[in-house]
Design an enzyme around this catalytic site. Structure first.
Site, short mmCIF file in Angstrom:
data_model
loop_
_atom_site.label_atom_id
_atom_site.label_comp_id
_atom_site.label_asym_id
_atom_site.label_seq_id
_atom_site.Cartn_x
_atom_site.Cartn_y
_atom_site.Cartn_z
N ASP A 1 -12.24 11.61 -8.95
CA ASP A 1 -10.79 11.71 -8.88
C ASP A 1 -10.12 10.32 -8.80
O ASP A 1 -8.91 10.22 -8.75
CB ASP A 1 -10.39 12.57 -7.68
CG ASP A 1 -9.15 13.41 -7.95
OD1 ASP A 1 -8.78 13.55 -9.13
OD2 ASP A 1 -8.53 13.89 -6.99
N ARG B 1 -0.26 14.08 -7.46
CA ARG B 1 1.15 13.87 -7.84
C ARG B 1 1.95 13.26 -6.70
O ARG B 1 2.90 12.53 -6.93
CB ARG B 1 1.74 15.20 -8.34
CG ARG B 1 1.84 16.27 -7.30
CD ARG B 1 1.98 17.67 -7.91
NE ARG B 1 0.72 18.16 -8.47
CZ ARG B 1 0.58 19.35 -9.04
NH1 ARG B 1 1.62 20.16 -9.15
NH2 ARG B 1 -0.58 19.73 -9.52
N LYS C 1 -4.35 7.11 -10.86
CA LYS C 1 -4.60 7.96 -9.69
C LYS C 1 -5.89 7.49 -9.02
O LYS C 1 -6.93 7.40 -9.66
CB LYS C 1 -4.71 9.43 -10.10
CG LYS C 1 -5.14 10.35 -8.94
CD LYS C 1 -5.10 11.84 -9.30
CE LYS C 1 -5.75 12.69 -8.20
NZ LYS C 1 -5.74 14.13 -8.51
N LYS D 1 -11.38 22.73 -1.03
CA LYS D 1 -11.94 23.26 -2.26
C LYS D 1 -13.23 24.02 -1.99
O LYS D 1 -14.00 23.62 -1.12
CB LYS D 1 -12.29 22.09 -3.22
CG LYS D 1 -11.11 21.40 -3.87
CD LYS D 1 -11.61 20.26 -4.77
CE LYS D 1 -10.48 19.44 -5.33
NZ LYS D 1 -9.69 20.15 -6.35
N GLU E 1 -2.55 16.92 -4.53
CA GLU E 1 -2.26 15.67 -3.82
C GLU E 1 -1.98 14.50 -4.76
O GLU E 1 -1.24 13.58 -4.40
CB GLU E 1 -3.44 15.32 -2.90
CG GLU E 1 -4.62 14.58 -3.56
CD GLU E 1 -5.32 15.37 -4.65
OE1 GLU E 1 -5.25 16.61 -4.62
OE2 GLU E 1 -5.93 14.76 -5.55
N ASP F 1 -4.06 20.42 -1.96
CA ASP F 1 -4.97 20.04 -3.04
C ASP F 1 -4.20 19.55 -4.28
O ASP F 1 -4.79 19.02 -5.21
CB ASP F 1 -5.88 21.22 -3.40
CG ASP F 1 -7.10 20.79 -4.19
OD1 ASP F 1 -7.34 19.57 -4.29
OD2 ASP F 1 -7.80 21.68 -4.71
N ASP G 1 -11.64 13.81 -3.39
CA ASP G 1 -10.66 14.88 -3.22
C ASP G 1 -11.35 16.14 -2.75
O ASP G 1 -11.89 16.91 -3.55
CB ASP G 1 -9.92 15.12 -4.55
CG ASP G 1 -8.89 16.24 -4.44
OD1 ASP G 1 -8.57 16.66 -3.31
OD2 ASP G 1 -8.39 16.68 -5.51
N1 BES Z 1 -8.23 16.27 -8.76
C1 BES Z 1 -7.83 17.60 -8.98
C2 BES Z 1 -7.77 17.95 -10.47
C3 BES Z 1 -9.08 18.03 -11.21
C4 BES Z 1 -9.69 19.24 -11.43
C5 BES Z 1 -9.66 16.90 -11.73
C6 BES Z 1 -10.88 19.32 -12.12
C7 BES Z 1 -10.84 16.96 -12.42
C8 BES Z 1 -11.44 18.16 -12.63
C9 BES Z 1 -6.45 17.83 -8.40
O1 BES Z 1 -6.11 17.08 -7.31
C10 BES Z 1 -6.42 19.25 -7.98
O2 BES Z 1 -7.06 19.58 -7.01
N2 BES Z 1 -5.69 20.07 -8.70
C11 BES Z 1 -5.61 21.45 -8.41
C12 BES Z 1 -4.15 21.78 -8.36
C13 BES Z 1 -3.83 23.10 -7.77
C14 BES Z 1 -4.01 23.09 -6.26
C15 BES Z 1 -2.40 23.43 -8.09
C16 BES Z 1 -6.28 22.21 -9.55
O3 BES Z 1 -6.22 21.76 -10.69
O4 BES Z 1 -6.90 23.22 -9.27
ZN ZN Z 2 -7.14 15.33 -7.05
MN MN Z 3 -6.69 18.04 -5.46
#
Ligand code: BES
Ligand code: ZN
Ligand code: MN
Length: 493
Positions: free
Chosen positions: A269, A337, A246, A258, A335, A333, A251
């Site tokens: 990220d 996947r 990834k 966020k 993103e 967010d 992000d």
């Molecule tokens: N890059 C984040 C996941 C992440 C969170 C990585 C904390 C490292 C530390 C991912 O893109 C994300 O934003 N995930 C969200 C998903 C949600 C919107 C369903 C999350 O985990 O809150």
């Molecule tokens: Zn992310």
């Molecule tokens: Mn994200």
């Protein structure tokens, strides 16, 4: 740093320090000459040789200046993991104490690979952006000799540690310096340096060929790139392994922006992508010394920046992905996947024997397992078992989480498209994300390609120093296990 075997008598070592590794409760087993020198100091400091405990003793009348006693903890608890951690802590202390040339001695074989990894990882420092270097005037640990060591294993450990540090540097580099364009430049430079094949696809190509990657990245001033690296062994290979990382260089969450506390550190990220480059760094160094595995290795990264903008993708958008499946965007967010879907589809088209993806994919995985352990998922239990076994050797903590066709698959169904990029409830968020990815893993010869997904959202980043991570920041997680795997595959074929 030079890391070499030493076959002489320790008492004749000409350098700054001799380092003796010793077990808890076994101080009386030290060579008599050492015991005499260190005993009063050990008693005075109440030194017990607990795991990671270090005692410095000045020495007069020897060709070195001091002895360090380093505790390994209880003898029966010794493992490569203990060695890696203790070596890291000892090496950092030696460096901080301004030793340049040191000798490591132990009455038993500690396992040179883990030892070397620990030394290299423990002396890592990221101070590129400090105008006045914190450690200015301090000396570097330049030469580490290890009594009676296997030279090859020392070298392999050193190469893996340095590759992991390379990954750490990339992860720590801020997002105003590494963006999708400059990330691709780094990959190109790496390929040039070691003679790998490399292909970088420009934004126009991405727009036409990877609609998911494009959608996620089009809101940024720096448009997405796709990177494909290939390592081919000289001898030819029976096996083709693909790594997918990834590569979100930042992000922000996109339009589903966020909040402050969550946006901070999101330069990390791109950790999966940086791990893929670290794997190639290691392959290049191993190749130089005739140690590289006889496995064909492909690295794939979709590099993008997730930003809010008039041109950004939106919640409610529907994307027709590379493999033809349609995705409804529920939240911009989620993103990672979407970018990985297209990259997994592309990797599958090349017909690899297996695919490993590494991604800082979900906060839910960190909630489930804590920040020191990665979640591992897969469609082939034997493959997962093998990778888990190697992760125990490498010391990278992983724990398997299930894919759940029976009930959770329902969660990522969409009313308007084939799938949604978000589960209907937030429960099982790491699993629904993994199951989304599974939709994009293709077939080879009519059979699903064996695939592993490693959610490294927790362990890719250290909030504080621990074990062999001497400072907060990117950890380089994922590089070592991948190399342990590739080096094993070579022996198996
Ligand atoms: N890059 C984040 C996941 C992440 C969170 C990585 C904390 C490292 C530390 C991912 O893109 C994300 O934003 N995930 C969200 C998903 C949600 C919107 C369903 C999350 O985990 O809150
Ligand atoms: Zn992310
Ligand atoms: Mn994200």
């Amino acid at each position: 740093m030079e890391l070499r075997s030493w076959s002489g008598e320790w008492s004749n070592f000409q350098g700054d320090a001799v380092v003796l590794f010793t077990f808890e409760g076994e101080l009386d087993k030290l060579p008599e000459e050492v015991e005499k020198l260190v005993k009063p100091f050990a008693e005075d400091a109440d030194f017990k040789a607990k795991k990671g405990e270090i005692l410095k003793v000045p020495v007069l009348g020897k060709p070195f200046k001091r002895i360090y006693l380093v505790g390994l903890g209880k003898r029966e608890k010794l493992s490569s993991e203990v060695v890696r951690e203790v070596a890291a802590k000892a090496a950092k202390r030696l460096r901080d104490d301004k030793n340049e040339k040191v000798l490591f001695v132990s009455d038993q074989n500690l396992g040179e690979r883990a030892l070397a990894e620990g030394v290299v990882l423990g002396t890592y420092r990221f101070d590129r952006y400090k105008s006045k270097k914190e450690e200015e005037g301090k000396k570097e640990l330049k030469q580490v000799f290890v009594g009676g060591a296997d030279e090859r294993e020392l070298l392999v450990g050193k190469i893996l540690g340095e590759a992991q540090n390379f990954t750490r540097d990339l992860v720590n580099t801020p997002p105003n310096e590494i963006n999708p364009e400059t990330f691709a430049e780094v990959a190109k430079k790496l390929a040039e340096e070691y003679g790998f094949e490399v292909e970088v696809k420009d934004p126009e190509w991405v727009k036409e060929n990877m609609p998911g990657l494009w959608a996620v990245g089009k809101g940024s001033a720096t448009k997405p790139r796709f990177v494909h690296l290939v390592y081919r062994p000289n001898k030819g290979a029976d096996k083709k392994v693909a790594f997918v990382g990834k590569g979100l260089t930042f992000d922000s969450g996109g339009l589903n922006i966020k909040p402050e506390q969550f946006m901070r550190t999101m330069k990390m990220d791109k950790s999966g992508a940086c791990a893929v480059l670290g794997i190639f760094k290691a392959l290049g160094e191993l190749k130089k010394r005739g140690l590289a595995p006889a496995v064909e290795v492909h690295g794939f990264v979709g590099a993008a920046e997730n930003m809010p903008d008039g041109n950004a993708y939106r919640p409610d958008d529907v994307i027709k992905m590379r493999n033809g499946k349609t995705v409804e965007v529920a939240n911009t967010d989620a993103e990672g996947r979407i970018t990985l879907g297209d990259v997994l589809a592309y990797a599958s088209e090349l017909g690899p024997d297996c695919i490993v993806d590494m991604a800082t994919l979900t906060g839910a995985c960190v909630v489930a397992l804590g920040e020191y352990t990665a979640g591992i998922f897969g469609n082939d239990q034997e493959f997962v078992n093998e990778y888990l076994k190697l992760s125990k050797e490498s010391g990278e903590r992983m724990w398997q989480l299930p894919l759940d066709d029976e009930l959770l698959r329902e969660e990522i169904k969409s009313d308007v498209a084939d799938i949604s990029n978000l589960g209907k409830s937030r429960y099982g968020g790491a699993i629904t994300a993994a199951m989304f990815l599974e939709e994009f893993v293709g077939e080879k010869d009519g059979k699903k390609i064996p695939w592993i997904h490693i959610d490294i959202a927790g362990p890719a980043w250290a909030r504080k120093p621990y074990k062999w991570n001497p400072q907060s920041g990117g950890t380089g997680f994922g590089v070592r296990t991948a190399l342990y795997f590739l080096l094993k595959e070579d022996q198996n074929s």
